[in-house]
Motif scaffolding. Structure first.
Motif, PDB file in Angstrom:
ATOM      1  N   ASP A 202      -2.803   9.798  -2.099  1.00  0.00           N
ATOM      2  CA  ASP A 202      -1.428   9.920  -1.615  1.00  0.00           C
ATOM      3  C   ASP A 202      -0.631   8.773  -2.222  1.00  0.00           C
ATOM      4  O   ASP A 202      -0.873   7.609  -1.898  1.00  0.00           O
ATOM      5  N   ARG A 203       0.303   9.085  -3.089  1.00  0.00           N
ATOM      6  CA  ARG A 203       1.061   8.031  -3.766  1.00  0.00           C
ATOM      7  C   ARG A 203       1.839   7.143  -2.804  1.00  0.00           C
ATOM      8  O   ARG A 203       2.214   6.011  -3.156  1.00  0.00           O
ATOM      9  N   ASN A 204       2.070   7.633  -1.596  1.00  0.00           N
ATOM     10  CA  ASN A 204       2.778   6.835  -0.598  1.00  0.00           C
ATOM     11  C   ASN A 204       1.842   5.934   0.202  1.00  0.00           C
ATOM     12  O   ASN A 204       2.285   5.189   1.068  1.00  0.00           O
ATOM     13  N   HIS A 205       0.543   6.041  -0.075  1.00  0.00           N
ATOM     14  CA  HIS A 205      -0.441   5.188   0.592  1.00  0.00           C
ATOM     15  C   HIS A 205      -1.409   4.661  -0.466  1.00  0.00           C
ATOM     16  O   HIS A 205      -2.605   4.898  -0.427  1.00  0.00           O
ATOM     17  N   SER A 206      -0.827   3.965  -1.427  1.00  0.00           N
ATOM     18  CA  SER A 206      -1.598   3.459  -2.562  1.00  0.00           C
ATOM     19  C   SER A 206      -1.407   1.949  -2.655  1.00  0.00           C
ATOM     20  O   SER A 206      -1.587   1.241  -1.655  1.00  0.00           O
ATOM     21  N   ILE A 207      -1.053   1.437  -3.805  1.00  0.00           N
ATOM     22  CA  ILE A 207      -0.826   0.002  -3.980  1.00  0.00           C
ATOM     23  C   ILE A 207       0.472  -0.389  -3.283  1.00  0.00           C
ATOM     24  O   ILE A 207       1.526   0.214  -3.551  1.00  0.00           O
ATOM     25  N   PRO A 208       0.462  -1.397  -2.390  1.00  0.00           N
ATOM     26  CA  PRO A 208       1.683  -1.796  -1.680  1.00  0.00           C
ATOM     27  C   PRO A 208       2.768  -2.293  -2.645  1.00  0.00           C
ATOM     28  O   PRO A 208       2.466  -2.778  -3.742  1.00  0.00           O
ATOM     29  N   GLU A 209       4.007  -2.198  -2.217  1.00  0.00           N
ATOM     30  CA  GLU A 209       5.134  -2.569  -3.065  1.00  0.00           C
ATOM     31  C   GLU A 209       5.059  -4.020  -3.533  1.00  0.00           C
ATOM     32  O   GLU A 209       5.303  -4.318  -4.712  1.00  0.00           O
ATOM     33  N   ALA A 210       4.727  -4.943  -2.644  1.00  0.00           N
ATOM     34  CA  ALA A 210       4.655  -6.357  -3.045  1.00  0.00           C
ATOM     35  C   ALA A 210       3.600  -6.558  -4.130  1.00  0.00           C
ATOM     36  O   ALA A 210       3.798  -7.346  -5.059  1.00  0.00           O
ATOM     37  N   ASP A 211       2.481  -5.847  -4.014  1.00  0.00           N
ATOM     38  CA  ASP A 211       1.434  -5.957  -5.023  1.00  0.00           C
ATOM     39  C   ASP A 211       1.870  -5.334  -6.342  1.00  0.00           C
ATOM     40  O   ASP A 211       1.537  -5.834  -7.419  1.00  0.00           O
ATOM     41  N   ARG A 212       2.619  -4.251  -6.274  1.00  0.00           N
ATOM     42  CA  ARG A 212       3.125  -3.625  -7.508  1.00  0.00           C
ATOM     43  C   ARG A 212       4.024  -4.604  -8.269  1.00  0.00           C
ATOM     44  O   ARG A 212       3.933  -4.709  -9.498  1.00  0.00           O
TER      45      ARG A 212
END
Length: 309
Positions: A202-212
């Motif tokens: 699920d692309r909405n439950h993947s790498i968190p925004e801060a980590d991206r």
């Protein structure tokens, strides 16, 4: 003088990135962040995180990430172990030389780091590209590896490896050279979004925004994208090396964790071709990014396995 100034600025940038990343993860915890250290070994300067004491565990990250990915796991393992999480050659705060991205050679980097720290017997964990380095480490130094964990990807050159799930996206394995580098310059986030989104359940439950944001800035450092492309460019040689390694099966306990929506049982089947003592677990509902997509399932399994004598 100008060259020295550029080097100083780059080092300060790396230190700032590491400190910022650690602070964001540990801000809500009373646990101190791991130490950020450097060592020059095997002709390359490696950045690594270190925490804890006791038997040693080496954590090896995958592509589109770096040692930062292990921050949720390090405090749990550091209760009973010395935990070392390096940035692989070409990633994070480590050097980004022109060559040496065959996984056999990258494993030799990590072995040289382990020896420089006065360690010998280790447990090794690898995700994605890191699992290839972990396997190459165990295959080259089997008497120094107590156990090994492989996490979602594949082993080039082992079994029917050209039909692995990740190879449906073959274009990026051949995406290197002058033109690709120009295409992604300043657009690193767009490029990485493909992996973070499409390799997740699920692309909405993947790498968190801060980590991206953190990983994008890290790979956007000079030489970062070129080095990352080299990981894939080396696959043909990795396949030759791994096919040779596989002729001698490993004996140490191996845990294989895969995502139900990613590698499935494929990596487990490959692992049984290279090791006689494999425990394979498919993480239900997860894609490729196991640490982020299924933290609550994955961390306890890793801790339980790695805490075994």
């Amino acid at each position: 003088m100008n060259v020295i100034s550029k080097r100083v600025r780059r080092l300060l940038q790396i230190v700032w990135l590491v400190i910022a990343a650690q602070s964001s993860v540990y801000a809500a915890s009373s646990v101190p962040p791991p130490q950020s250290q450097f060592a020059t070994v095997n002709g390359v300067k490696l950045h690594y995180l270190r925490e804890g004491s006791g038997p040693a565990i080496i954590l090896l990250h995958g592509y589109a990430e770096n040692s930062h990915m292990w921050l949720p796991l390090i405090p749990e393992l550091a209760k009973t172990h010395t935990v070392i999480a390096p940035d692989l050659r070409g990633a994070g705060g480590s050097d980004k030389p022109d060559a040496g991205y065959e996984k056999k050679a990258m494993a030799q980097d990590i072995h040289a780091l382990v020896k420089s720290l006065g360690l010998k017997q280790v447990k090794v964990v690898g995700h994605d590209i890191g699992l290839m380095v972990a396997y190459a480490y165990a295959a080259q130094y089997p008497d120094e590896v107590d156990s090994i964990v492989l996490m979602d990807a594949f082993l080039p050159g082992v079994g029917d490896w050209t039909h692995v799930w990740l190879l449906h996206d073959l274009w990026h394995f051949n995406f290197y050279g002058e033109t690709p580098l120009k295409l992604v310059a300043g657009r690193e986030r767009i490029y990485f979004e493909h992996f973070w989104n499409d390799f997740a359940a699920d692309r909405n439950h993947s790498i968190p925004e801060a980590d991206r944001q953190f990983y994008t800035k890290s790979y956007a450092q000079p030489g970062g994208m070129r080095a990352g492309f080299e990981y894939f460019k080396a696959f043909p040689q990795d396949a030759i090396d791994f096919a040779e390694f596989a002729k001698t099966k490993l004996k140490m306990p191996m845990l294989v964790l895969t995502g139900e929506k990613a590698s499935g049982t494929f990596l487990i089947e490959q692992a049984r071709l290279v090791d006689d003592n494999v425990d394979g677990v498919v993480i239900k509902g997860s894609g490729h990014w196991l640490m982020e997509e299924a933290t609550d399932q994955v961390v306890p399994k890793l801790v339980a396995f790695l805490n075994k004598p």
